[in-house]
Design a protein around this motif. Structure first.
Motif, mmCIF file in Angstrom:
data_model
loop_
_atom_site.group_PDB
_atom_site.id
_atom_site.type_symbol
_atom_site.label_atom_id
_atom_site.label_comp_id
_atom_site.label_asym_id
_atom_site.label_seq_id
_atom_site.Cartn_x
_atom_site.Cartn_y
_atom_site.Cartn_z
ATOM 1 N N PRO A 72 0.818 -1.226 0.000
ATOM 2 C CA PRO A 72 0.000 0.000 0.000
ATOM 3 C C PRO A 72 0.845 1.268 0.000
ATOM 4 O O PRO A 72 0.472 2.258 -0.651
ATOM 5 C CB PRO A 72 -0.817 -0.122 1.292
ATOM 6 C CG PRO A 72 -0.884 -1.589 1.559
ATOM 7 C CD PRO A 72 0.438 -2.137 1.083
ATOM 8 N N ALA A 73 1.984 1.261 0.664
ATOM 9 C CA ALA A 73 2.822 2.465 0.723
ATOM 10 C C ALA A 73 3.292 2.875 -0.670
ATOM 11 O O ALA A 73 3.262 4.062 -1.022
ATOM 12 C CB ALA A 73 4.018 2.225 1.639
ATOM 13 N N ARG A 74 3.704 1.922 -1.488
ATOM 14 C CA ARG A 74 4.170 2.256 -2.836
ATOM 15 C C ARG A 74 3.023 2.729 -3.712
ATOM 16 O O ARG A 74 3.196 3.640 -4.528
ATOM 17 C CB ARG A 74 4.891 1.072 -3.463
ATOM 18 C CG ARG A 74 6.236 0.856 -2.824
ATOM 19 C CD ARG A 74 7.037 -0.242 -3.505
ATOM 20 N NE ARG A 74 7.791 -0.912 -2.466
ATOM 21 C CZ ARG A 74 7.870 -2.204 -2.287
ATOM 22 N NH1 ARG A 74 7.283 -3.030 -3.122
ATOM 23 N NH2 ARG A 74 8.558 -2.708 -1.292
ATOM 24 N N VAL A 75 1.862 2.142 -3.539
ATOM 25 C CA VAL A 75 0.691 2.592 -4.294
ATOM 26 C C VAL A 75 0.348 4.025 -3.889
ATOM 27 O O VAL A 75 0.056 4.872 -4.745
ATOM 28 C CB VAL A 75 -0.511 1.638 -4.078
ATOM 29 C CG1 VAL A 75 -1.775 2.204 -4.712
ATOM 30 C CG2 VAL A 75 -0.202 0.259 -4.638
ATOM 31 N N LEU A 76 0.403 4.326 -2.586
ATOM 32 C CA LEU A 76 0.138 5.691 -2.122
ATOM 33 C C LEU A 76 1.140 6.684 -2.698
ATOM 34 O O LEU A 76 0.764 7.785 -3.123
ATOM 35 C CB LEU A 76 0.180 5.750 -0.592
ATOM 36 C CG LEU A 76 -1.009 5.152 0.145
ATOM 37 C CD1 LEU A 76 -0.703 5.020 1.625
ATOM 38 C CD2 LEU A 76 -2.256 5.996 -0.088
ATOM 39 N N LEU A 86 1.824 11.834 3.369
ATOM 40 C CA LEU A 86 1.414 10.431 3.496
ATOM 41 C C LEU A 86 1.551 9.903 4.923
ATOM 42 O O LEU A 86 1.225 8.743 5.176
ATOM 43 C CB LEU A 86 2.230 9.563 2.532
ATOM 44 C CG LEU A 86 2.102 9.941 1.048
ATOM 45 C CD1 LEU A 86 2.997 9.064 0.194
ATOM 46 C CD2 LEU A 86 0.655 9.872 0.588
ATOM 47 N N ALA A 87 2.033 10.745 5.840
ATOM 48 C CA ALA A 87 2.196 10.361 7.254
ATOM 49 C C ALA A 87 3.014 9.074 7.391
ATOM 50 O O ALA A 87 2.630 8.143 8.079
ATOM 51 C CB ALA A 87 0.842 10.231 7.938
ATOM 52 N N MET A 88 4.148 9.060 6.702
ATOM 53 C CA MET A 88 5.068 7.925 6.760
ATOM 54 C C MET A 88 6.414 8.449 7.235
ATOM 55 O O MET A 88 6.684 9.649 7.145
ATOM 56 C CB MET A 88 5.207 7.293 5.367
ATOM 57 C CG MET A 88 3.927 6.676 4.835
ATOM 58 S SD MET A 88 4.016 6.223 3.075
ATOM 59 C CE MET A 88 5.409 5.145 3.043
ATOM 60 N N LEU A 135 10.868 4.638 -2.347
ATOM 61 C CA LEU A 135 11.289 5.350 -3.556
ATOM 62 C C LEU A 135 12.483 4.661 -4.218
ATOM 63 O O LEU A 135 12.567 4.596 -5.441
ATOM 64 C CB LEU A 135 11.635 6.801 -3.232
ATOM 65 C CG LEU A 135 10.439 7.720 -3.015
ATOM 66 C CD1 LEU A 135 10.894 9.043 -2.415
ATOM 67 C CD2 LEU A 135 9.674 7.949 -4.318
ATOM 68 N N ARG A 136 13.383 4.130 -3.415
ATOM 69 C CA ARG A 136 14.527 3.400 -3.964
ATOM 70 C C ARG A 136 14.038 2.218 -4.803
ATOM 71 O O ARG A 136 14.509 1.981 -5.920
ATOM 72 C CB ARG A 136 15.441 2.917 -2.835
ATOM 73 C CG ARG A 136 16.660 2.131 -3.309
ATOM 74 C CD ARG A 136 17.482 1.597 -2.141
ATOM 75 N NE ARG A 136 16.718 0.768 -1.220
ATOM 76 C CZ ARG A 136 16.355 -0.508 -1.436
ATOM 77 N NH1 ARG A 136 16.685 -1.093 -2.563
ATOM 78 N NH2 ARG A 136 15.669 -1.187 -0.542
ATOM 79 N N ILE A 137 13.069 1.498 -4.275
ATOM 80 C CA ILE A 137 12.517 0.342 -4.993
ATOM 81 C C ILE A 137 11.781 0.799 -6.257
ATOM 82 O O ILE A 137 11.951 0.217 -7.336
ATOM 83 C CB ILE A 137 11.595 -0.476 -4.066
ATOM 84 C CG1 ILE A 137 12.437 -1.127 -2.961
ATOM 85 C CG2 ILE A 137 10.793 -1.516 -4.853
ATOM 86 C CD1 ILE A 137 11.634 -1.671 -1.799
ATOM 87 N N LEU A 138 10.980 1.846 -6.145
ATOM 88 C CA LEU A 138 10.247 2.353 -7.299
ATOM 89 C C LEU A 138 11.188 2.862 -8.385
ATOM 90 O O LEU A 138 10.929 2.677 -9.575
ATOM 91 C CB LEU A 138 9.274 3.461 -6.866
ATOM 92 C CG LEU A 138 8.106 2.987 -6.001
ATOM 93 C CD1 LEU A 138 7.347 4.178 -5.429
ATOM 94 C CD2 LEU A 138 7.175 2.066 -6.780
#
Length: 96
Positions: free
Chosen positions: A21-25, A44-46, A55-58
């Protein structure tokens, strides 16, 4: 469209990049406009570490890119193909 095993593996890797969900957000937020890590953390309150890791993965999956602007990096969707893919996924998910 026929795929070979290598192409199928790459597609599965990219799709796996959307499995949190974090990457989708993050991708959904980047649809609106480019953003810095600090902006993503706030909106995103992360945690900063979490946003940076995702972001590194994306970036590794060529779903996001970063452009240095002074001391900051401004993150954006990699290209119009990624934009269209994210929009389609969001539209599909909203039809439940």
């Amino acid at each position: 469209m026929r795929l070979n095993a290598s192409e199928a593996e790459r597609i599965a890797e990219v799709m796996g990049g959307l499995a949190t969900p974090a990457r989708v957000l993050i991708l959904a937020r980047l649809l609106d406009s480019p953003a810095t890590v600090s902006e993503l953390v706030t909106e995103l309150a992360m945690s900063q570490a979490s946003v940076s890791n995702h972001l590194r993965i994306l970036r590794h999956l060529n779903l996001a890119a970063g452009d240095r602007q002074g001391r900051n990096v401004l993150y954006r969707l990699q290209d119009d193909h990624v934009r269209a893919m994210v929009e389609q996924i969001l539209n599909h998910a909203s039809h439940d």
